[in-house]
Motif scaffolding. Structure first.
Motif, PDB file in Angstrom:
ATOM      1  N   UNK A 114       0.975  -1.146  -0.132  1.00  0.00           N
ATOM      2  CA  UNK A 114      -0.255   0.119   0.189  1.00  0.00           C
ATOM      3  C   UNK A 114       0.675   1.357  -0.027  1.00  0.00           C
ATOM      4  N   UNK A 115       1.940   1.339   0.818  1.00  0.00           N
ATOM      5  CA  UNK A 115       2.846   2.442   1.073  1.00  0.00           C
ATOM      6  C   UNK A 115       3.580   2.751  -0.487  1.00  0.00           C
ATOM      7  N   UNK A 116       4.052   1.763  -1.083  1.00  0.00           N
ATOM      8  CA  UNK A 116       4.591   2.003  -2.531  1.00  0.00           C
ATOM      9  C   UNK A 116       3.494   2.437  -3.486  1.00  0.00           C
TER      10      UNK A 116
ATOM     11  N   UNK B 154       3.350  15.064  10.567  1.00  0.00           N
ATOM     12  CA  UNK B 154       2.276  15.381   9.588  1.00  0.00           C
ATOM     13  C   UNK B 154       1.502  14.088   9.580  1.00  0.00           C
ATOM     14  N   UNK B 155       0.360  14.118  10.000  1.00  0.00           N
ATOM     15  CA  UNK B 155      -0.227  12.684   9.761  1.00  0.00           C
ATOM     16  C   UNK B 155      -1.874  12.994   9.297  1.00  0.00           C
ATOM     17  N   UNK B 156      -2.097  12.627   8.022  1.00  0.00           N
ATOM     18  CA  UNK B 156      -3.359  13.025   7.241  1.00  0.00           C
ATOM     19  C   UNK B 156      -4.060  12.046   7.779  1.00  0.00           C
ATOM     20  N   UNK B 157      -5.136  11.990   8.038  1.00  0.00           N
ATOM     21  CA  UNK B 157      -6.133  10.988   8.734  1.00  0.00           C
ATOM     22  C   UNK B 157      -6.840  10.307   7.601  1.00  0.00           C
ATOM     23  N   UNK B 158      -7.519  11.225   6.649  1.00  0.00           N
ATOM     24  CA  UNK B 158      -8.189  10.354   5.553  1.00  0.00           C
ATOM     25  C   UNK B 158      -7.262   9.645   4.721  1.00  0.00           C
ATOM     26  N   UNK B 159      -5.936  10.204   4.429  1.00  0.00           N
ATOM     27  CA  UNK B 159      -4.996   9.321   3.743  1.00  0.00           C
ATOM     28  C   UNK B 159      -4.624   8.214   4.500  1.00  0.00           C
ATOM     29  N   UNK B 160      -4.259   8.149   5.743  1.00  0.00           N
ATOM     30  CA  UNK B 160      -4.232   7.158   6.529  1.00  0.00           C
ATOM     31  C   UNK B 160      -5.242   6.097   6.346  1.00  0.00           C
ATOM     32  N   UNK B 161      -6.367   6.590   6.470  1.00  0.00           N
ATOM     33  CA  UNK B 161      -7.581   5.657   6.289  1.00  0.00           C
ATOM     34  C   UNK B 161      -7.666   4.852   4.940  1.00  0.00           C
ATOM     35  N   UNK B 162      -7.251   5.630   3.832  1.00  0.00           N
ATOM     36  CA  UNK B 162      -7.305   5.130   2.586  1.00  0.00           C
ATOM     37  C   UNK B 162      -6.209   3.981   2.456  1.00  0.00           C
ATOM     38  N   UNK B 163      -4.960   4.350   3.045  1.00  0.00           N
ATOM     39  CA  UNK B 163      -3.740   3.387   3.109  1.00  0.00           C
ATOM     40  C   UNK B 163      -4.394   2.140   3.624  1.00  0.00           C
ATOM     41  N   UNK B 164      -4.912   2.297   4.860  1.00  0.00           N
ATOM     42  CA  UNK B 164      -5.126   0.966   5.954  1.00  0.00           C
ATOM     43  C   UNK B 164      -6.399   0.216   5.247  1.00  0.00           C
ATOM     44  N   UNK B 165      -7.362   1.116   4.500  1.00  0.00           N
ATOM     45  CA  UNK B 165      -8.196   0.295   3.753  1.00  0.00           C
ATOM     46  C   UNK B 165      -7.929  -0.406   2.617  1.00  0.00           C
ATOM     47  N   UNK B 166      -7.009   0.233   2.027  1.00  0.00           N
ATOM     48  CA  UNK B 166      -6.239  -0.650   0.735  1.00  0.00           C
ATOM     49  C   UNK B 166      -5.764  -1.929   1.292  1.00  0.00           C
ATOM     50  N   UNK B 167      -4.965  -1.684   2.444  1.00  0.00           N
ATOM     51  CA  UNK B 167      -3.963  -2.644   2.878  1.00  0.00           C
ATOM     52  C   UNK B 167      -4.780  -3.644   3.592  1.00  0.00           C
ATOM     53  N   UNK B 168      -5.786  -3.235   4.217  1.00  0.00           N
ATOM     54  CA  UNK B 168      -6.769  -4.178   4.937  1.00  0.00           C
ATOM     55  C   UNK B 168      -7.202  -5.282   4.172  1.00  0.00           C
ATOM     56  N   UNK B 169      -7.738  -5.037   3.092  1.00  0.00           N
ATOM     57  CA  UNK B 169      -8.272  -6.091   2.025  1.00  0.00           C
ATOM     58  C   UNK B 169      -7.136  -6.525   1.490  1.00  0.00           C
ATOM     59  N   UNK B 170      -5.754  -6.300   1.566  1.00  0.00           N
ATOM     60  CA  UNK B 170      -4.581  -6.996   0.954  1.00  0.00           C
ATOM     61  C   UNK B 170      -4.244  -7.923   1.946  1.00  0.00           C
TER      62      UNK B 170
ATOM     63  N   UNK C  50      -3.974  -4.564 -10.501  1.00  0.00           N
ATOM     64  CA  UNK C  50      -5.061  -4.357  -9.357  1.00  0.00           C
ATOM     65  C   UNK C  50      -4.642  -3.474  -8.165  1.00  0.00           C
ATOM     66  N   UNK C  51      -3.442  -3.557  -7.816  1.00  0.00           N
ATOM     67  CA  UNK C  51      -2.634  -2.667  -6.998  1.00  0.00           C
ATOM     68  C   UNK C  51      -3.037  -1.086  -7.119  1.00  0.00           C
ATOM     69  N   UNK C  52      -2.803  -0.907  -8.643  1.00  0.00           N
ATOM     70  CA  UNK C  52      -2.750   0.369  -9.142  1.00  0.00           C
ATOM     71  C   UNK C  52      -4.260   0.786  -9.067  1.00  0.00           C
ATOM     72  N   UNK C  53      -5.255   0.100  -9.342  1.00  0.00           N
ATOM     73  CA  UNK C  53      -6.586   0.454  -9.208  1.00  0.00           C
ATOM     74  C   UNK C  53      -6.927   0.990  -8.093  1.00  0.00           C
ATOM     75  N   UNK C  54      -6.311   0.296  -6.932  1.00  0.00           N
ATOM     76  CA  UNK C  54      -6.911   0.444  -5.326  1.00  0.00           C
ATOM     77  C   UNK C  54      -8.101  -0.550  -5.269  1.00  0.00           C
ATOM     78  N   UNK C  55      -8.617  -1.120  -6.191  1.00  0.00           N
ATOM     79  CA  UNK C  55      -9.618  -2.116  -5.884  1.00  0.00           C
ATOM     80  C   UNK C  55      -9.325  -3.367  -5.486  1.00  0.00           C
TER      81      UNK C  55
END
Length: 511
Positions: A68-70, A222-238, A370-375
């Motif tokens: 997700x980070x990459x 600098x911690x962006x909560x919406x971005x962190x949520x997106x990263x964790x959501x992406x990674x959570x399904x991964x 699939x990683x690129x799409x974020x789905x």
């Protein structure tokens, strides 16, 4: 976004750098592996493999966040938004710092549970096993905090420093092997401590390099909560995908320990080393290509993205096939020359793992798509569930007395199913054609593999194992396989590009 030609030149340049790194590290790795096995012995080598592997088994959560980070750093870089890039890096670094504490504590609790009487380890070697365990924990925690920095290097496609540091890493491990030769202390303990120190040196250099070269790597709170949520959501399904892959590898390693003991772990450890060396040939190419897949999607160029996925799958399969065909035929001789003595079943385990590498090499570009799409939800739930079944199925088969050979063959099937699932899902998001994907990968690789191996089998059936047969098989495979790949593996456009490059080189040499 740069044009296609410029992107192709970038891919070629980065791939070349990675191959220079690979050939140097390859020679060092093959030599050090023999020394380590000889000095540690089969039992200690197997203990290191199963204990260190058990620790890495607990890092699947980090693996999900690493991908997700990459993806998010590469995506921000592809968009050209430097402000977003800095925020993305800082957010991912904070996430990994927290994750390192959580995973570190989890490993200590869960790892000690398995180590204390649940793994088959001789009682007199338990003390050394604990040294391996604690050093492995330190290494894993350091590697977790290193992920955002490595993601930045790959996103910037700065493969030069990656290549140089890999060479340093290989030479340092050669020094570790030399230490085993000259020391009178417990070899397994020395090996574990020195490997941890090498990882520490790698971490310090990479961080200093990234901080000096990339502005976004200069940490800000600098911690962006919406971005962190997106990263964790992406990674959570991964998580399912990484968990399944982890259990398929390290979980199976623990099953081998329970049913067969540390000697077979040593055999699998050797087979993994052979596979790691082989995989480097295709990993270098894919490491250079993956950022381009994400950047194409970030700019809405899905047709170019799909074209790159088709070509990546085809090239990757051809590269692996060209290497593993002669290697699988001459594997007993290669292992004998390399290691001298090696555990039983090493040849069979290595052949199965090499076939798995061939399958996954053609799948990775689709997974990156699939990683690129974020789905990530559907592909990981479906493909991950299929892979996850491998461990309980293998356990039941072992319990029922099914042979090791049969169980290992069965473990290849989920990887084939995973390819179909990932390609079908990517089709919905980018218009990827499953028919074209299979025709350009499996439709080329499978028949070419059968034709390539035929003369080698014929030669091997009529000659005794030895240097003469080995050299003859290598020569026949290099020429015969190369001609087949050039004529039938490459498209007309690819062949014309290769011939143009060759003619340019000849002209330069003449001038």
């Amino acid at each position: 976004m740069a044009d296609v030609a410029q992107n192709n030149r970038c891919i070629a340049r980065n791939t070349a750098l990675l191959y220079v790194r690979m050939f140097i590290t390859l020679a060092v790795t093959l030599y050090t592996s023999r020394i380590v096995l000889e000095k540690l012995g089969v039992v200690d080598f197997g203990i290191n493999n199963v204990v260190a592997g058990m620790v890495s088994m607990f890092t699947f959560l980090n693996g999900t966040l690493a991908s997700g980070t990459q993806r998010f750093i590469t995506f921000a870089l592809g968009e050209g938004d430097t402000g977003k890039l800095g925020v993305t890096f800082s957010t991912t670094l904070i996430i990994h710092l927290v994750l390192s504490v959580i995973i570190g504590l989890t490993i200590l609790i869960g790892g000690l549970y398995f180590l204390d009487g649940r793994l088959v380890i001789p009682s007199e070697r338990m003390d050394a096993a604990y040294w391996v365990f604690y050093c492995s924990v330190i290494t894993v925690v350091l590697n977790i905090t290193q992920v955002p920095y490595m993601a930045s290097i790959i996103a910037h496609e700065d493969m030069g420093v990656y290549a140089y540091m890999s060479i340093f890493d290989a030479v340092a491990k050669l020094g570790v092997a030399y230490a085993l030769v000259v020391t009178d202390y417990d070899g397994l303990k020395v090996y574990a401590v020195l490997l941890a120190l090498v990882q520490l040196c790698d971490m310090v250099f990479y961080r200093l390099y990234c901080i000096r070269k990339y502005k976004e790597c200069r940490f800000r709170l600098h911690f962006d909560k919406p971005l962190a949520k997106n990263i964790l959501n992406f990674s959570g399904w991964n998580i399912f995908g990484c968990l399944a892959a982890m259990l398929n590898n390290q979980g199976f390693n623990m099953l081998l320990n329970v049913f067969y003991g540390p000697v077979l772990n040593a055999a699998r450890g050797i087979s993994n080393q052979v596979n790691n060396v082989t995989s480097q040939f295709v990993n270098n190419f894919q490491t250079a290509v993956n950022p381009q897949i994400v950047k194409y999607y970030a700019n809405g160029e899905t047709s170019e993205m799909n074209r790159l996925i088709y070509n990546n799958a085809r090239f990757s399969g051809l590269m692996v096939l060209y290497i593993i065909i002669p290697l699988m035929v001459e594997l007993p001789f290669v292992l004998g020359v390399w290691l001298g003595k090696y555990p039983d079943e090493t040849v069979f385990l290595t052949r199965i793992i090499l076939l798995q590498t061939l399958i996954t090499s053609m799948t990775r570009s689709v997974v990156m798509g699939n990683h690129a799409t974020g789905k990530m939800r559907i592909p990981n739930l479906l493909a991950g569930s299929i892979l996850l079944l491998s461990l309980p199925v293998s356990y039941v088969l072992f319990k029922c007395g099914i042979s090791l050979h049969t169980v290992m063959a069965v473990t290849l099937l989920p990887w084939l199913v995973e390819t179909f699932i990932d390609a079908s899902i990517l089709k919905k998001h980018t218009g990827l054609s499953c028919r074209i994907f299979y025709l350009r990968s499996y439709g080329v690789i499978v028949p070419l593999g059968i034709i390539m191996v035929a003369p080698l089998v014929f030669i091997s059936s009529g000659m005794e194992q030895g240097w003469l047969r080995f050299v003859l098989n290598m020569a026949v495979s290099a020429v015969w396989g190369g001609l087949l790949i050039f004529r039938f593996g490459l498209t007309q456009h690819m062949r014309e590009a290769v011939m143009k490059k060759v003619r340019n080189v000849i002209k330069k040499n003449k001038s």
